[in-house]
Structure formats: C-alpha cells, structure tokens
Design a protein around this motif. Sequence first.
Motif, PDB file in Angstrom:
ATOM      1  N   THR A  77      -3.810  -9.224  26.297  1.00  0.00           N
ATOM      2  CA  THR A  77      -2.938  -8.557  27.650  1.00  0.00           C
ATOM      3  C   THR A  77      -1.960  -9.645  27.971  1.00  0.00           C
ATOM      4  O   THR A  77      -1.332  -9.318  29.053  1.00  0.00           O
ATOM      5  CB  THR A  77      -3.947  -8.259  28.452  1.00  0.00           C
ATOM      6  N   ALA A  78      -1.992 -10.574  27.443  1.00  0.00           N
ATOM      7  CA  ALA A  78      -1.045 -11.797  27.844  1.00  0.00           C
ATOM      8  C   ALA A  78       0.484 -11.187  28.060  1.00  0.00           C
ATOM      9  O   ALA A  78       1.349 -11.251  28.911  1.00  0.00           O
ATOM     10  CB  ALA A  78      -0.987 -13.105  27.208  1.00  0.00           C
ATOM     11  N   SER A  79       0.842 -10.657  26.778  1.00  0.00           N
ATOM     12  CA  SER A  79       2.335 -10.194  26.631  1.00  0.00           C
ATOM     13  C   SER A  79       2.710  -8.975  27.352  1.00  0.00           C
ATOM     14  O   SER A  79       3.728  -8.993  28.026  1.00  0.00           O
ATOM     15  CB  SER A  79       2.710  -9.800  25.026  1.00  0.00           C
ATOM     16  N   ALA A  80       1.626  -8.274  27.758  1.00  0.00           N
ATOM     17  CA  ALA A  80       1.967  -7.089  28.673  1.00  0.00           C
ATOM     18  C   ALA A  80       1.918  -7.550  29.937  1.00  0.00           C
ATOM     19  O   ALA A  80       2.980  -6.792  30.909  1.00  0.00           O
ATOM     20  CB  ALA A  80       0.868  -5.803  28.292  1.00  0.00           C
ATOM     21  N   ARG A  81       1.161  -8.402  30.497  1.00  0.00           N
ATOM     22  CA  ARG A  81       1.361  -8.712  31.767  1.00  0.00           C
ATOM     23  C   ARG A  81       2.598  -9.556  32.109  1.00  0.00           C
ATOM     24  O   ARG A  81       3.241  -9.434  33.233  1.00  0.00           O
ATOM     25  CB  ARG A  81      -0.039  -9.730  32.012  1.00  0.00           C
ATOM     26  N   ALA A  82       3.155 -10.454  30.969  1.00  0.00           N
ATOM     27  CA  ALA A  82       4.304 -11.150  31.098  1.00  0.00           C
ATOM     28  C   ALA A  82       5.594 -10.221  31.285  1.00  0.00           C
ATOM     29  O   ALA A  82       6.367 -10.354  32.322  1.00  0.00           O
ATOM     30  CB  ALA A  82       4.438 -11.881  29.855  1.00  0.00           C
TER      31      ALA A  82
END
Length: 252
Positions: A77-82
């Motif tokens: 979920t790192a890219s979505a949170r960014a």
Amino acid sequence: MTVSTIRARHRAARRPSTPLTEIANAASEQMGTVGRRTAVVAAASGLAVTMLGAPASAANQGEAAGSLPAVDTTSLTASARAVLETAPVVTAPAEVSWSFDTPTVTAVKPVVKAATTRTTTTAASRSETRTAVANSPIPQSVAGNAVLEIAARYVGTPYVSGGTTPDGFDCSGFVSYVYGQLGISLPHSSSAYLSVGTIVSAADALPGDIIWSPGHVAIYAGGNQQIDAPRPGKTVQFRAIWQSSPVFIRIG
C-alpha cells in the motif's frame, strides 16, 4: 463327481470419478487444512488484512501442513498512500449560496417622423430647370466677354411673354436686361433694334453682338452659337443659329 461353486465378487457401489471430482476433493482437503477465515479491511491510509482463524494450536498445525505465507501490506500500500498524501484536499461548505447580476433592460419606443411633402415653388422650379439644361453647353467665347458672362447666368430661366426679369424673359426682354446690367438701355421691342446700333456683316460679327431677325432678337456667342429666350415652353439657353438670314448689330 465333486461340484464346486465359486461366487463372483461385486465392487461396492460408488460415484463415478471425473477430473472435476478430483479437483473438488483436493480443494476440500486444503480448505480443511487451512481452517481459518480472512477479512479485508480498507482504510484511507492503506489496506489491512487481518487473519482471523482457529486457536494457536490449530494455526500451528495448519502452518505445519502448508498454510498460506504472510502478506506484507505495508509495501503493497506504499504507492497508494503516497498518492493520497500528495493529492490536493478539496473542501466545500455544507451550505453554499450563489447569485448573479440581472442586467437592466430599457425599452425605447421608436419615434416615427411624419412624411413631409415638398412644396414646389416657381423659384425652385427655375433652379431645377437651370440645372437640367445639360444640352446647353457654355461656349469658350463667354470667358472674358462681359455681355456673354452676364447672359450665361440666366441659362434655364423660363420664357415668359413680356417678361423682363430673371423670373421670366421674352426675347427682347432678355437682351435688354443683359445690356442693362452694363448700363446700356435698349428697347423692349425686337423691331426697334435695327435703329439702335451698327449693322455688321456675319464675317465681322463679334461675340456679344445682337442677332436680329423678323420678330426675334438674340445675343451672338461666336461661331454658329447664340443665347436667347426662344419661345413659350422653353428656357434661356445656348443653341445653334437657326435663322436663315440674321442681321448682326453692334451696340456702342
């Protein structure tokens, strides 16, 4: 004679086995081994997968039998949170009011002017008649000749029997008026002109001399031209000499 009886053996009844049956059985065994439930919870900061299952002993048994590997939700979920952190925040009030300006429209009633009727007067008619006389060109001999310059001013003046003014001329009234502007008095009678000047030949005649014929007088304009007040219904104009045997009279 010995008779032996051998009974035939029969296989117990069972369902027919197909490739689909084998797949279904394998799936059932794995589901029994896993023996747990999963729930996926979606949040604004990412995805959290919580594994809710049997007691630890059962979990240990499941893992020993080949349980599913753990999932790293943080990296997934790192890219979505960014994206969520960098996205602009749009807010709107609970109650919004709007308005617009209404233009002012003014109706103007058109003003209709009444048609005017032109009144024709004698002076206007004479002016229009003078302008309309395009077939009466002024000869070059007029320039510098005092008599012809005065006479040319009245081109277009209507013929009036007995007339002696710019309101209307007859033939002798026109000649006497033109010469009168130069201080020379002449009779208002065509027959009297033979005795007021000197008769000259046509070859010696000069522009400004008088042309006499029975019942008519005109002013010589040089060449074969004259200016006169012809007859009723006509106007003062330059035209060709029409008399067959005119007499040229010089005044002064």
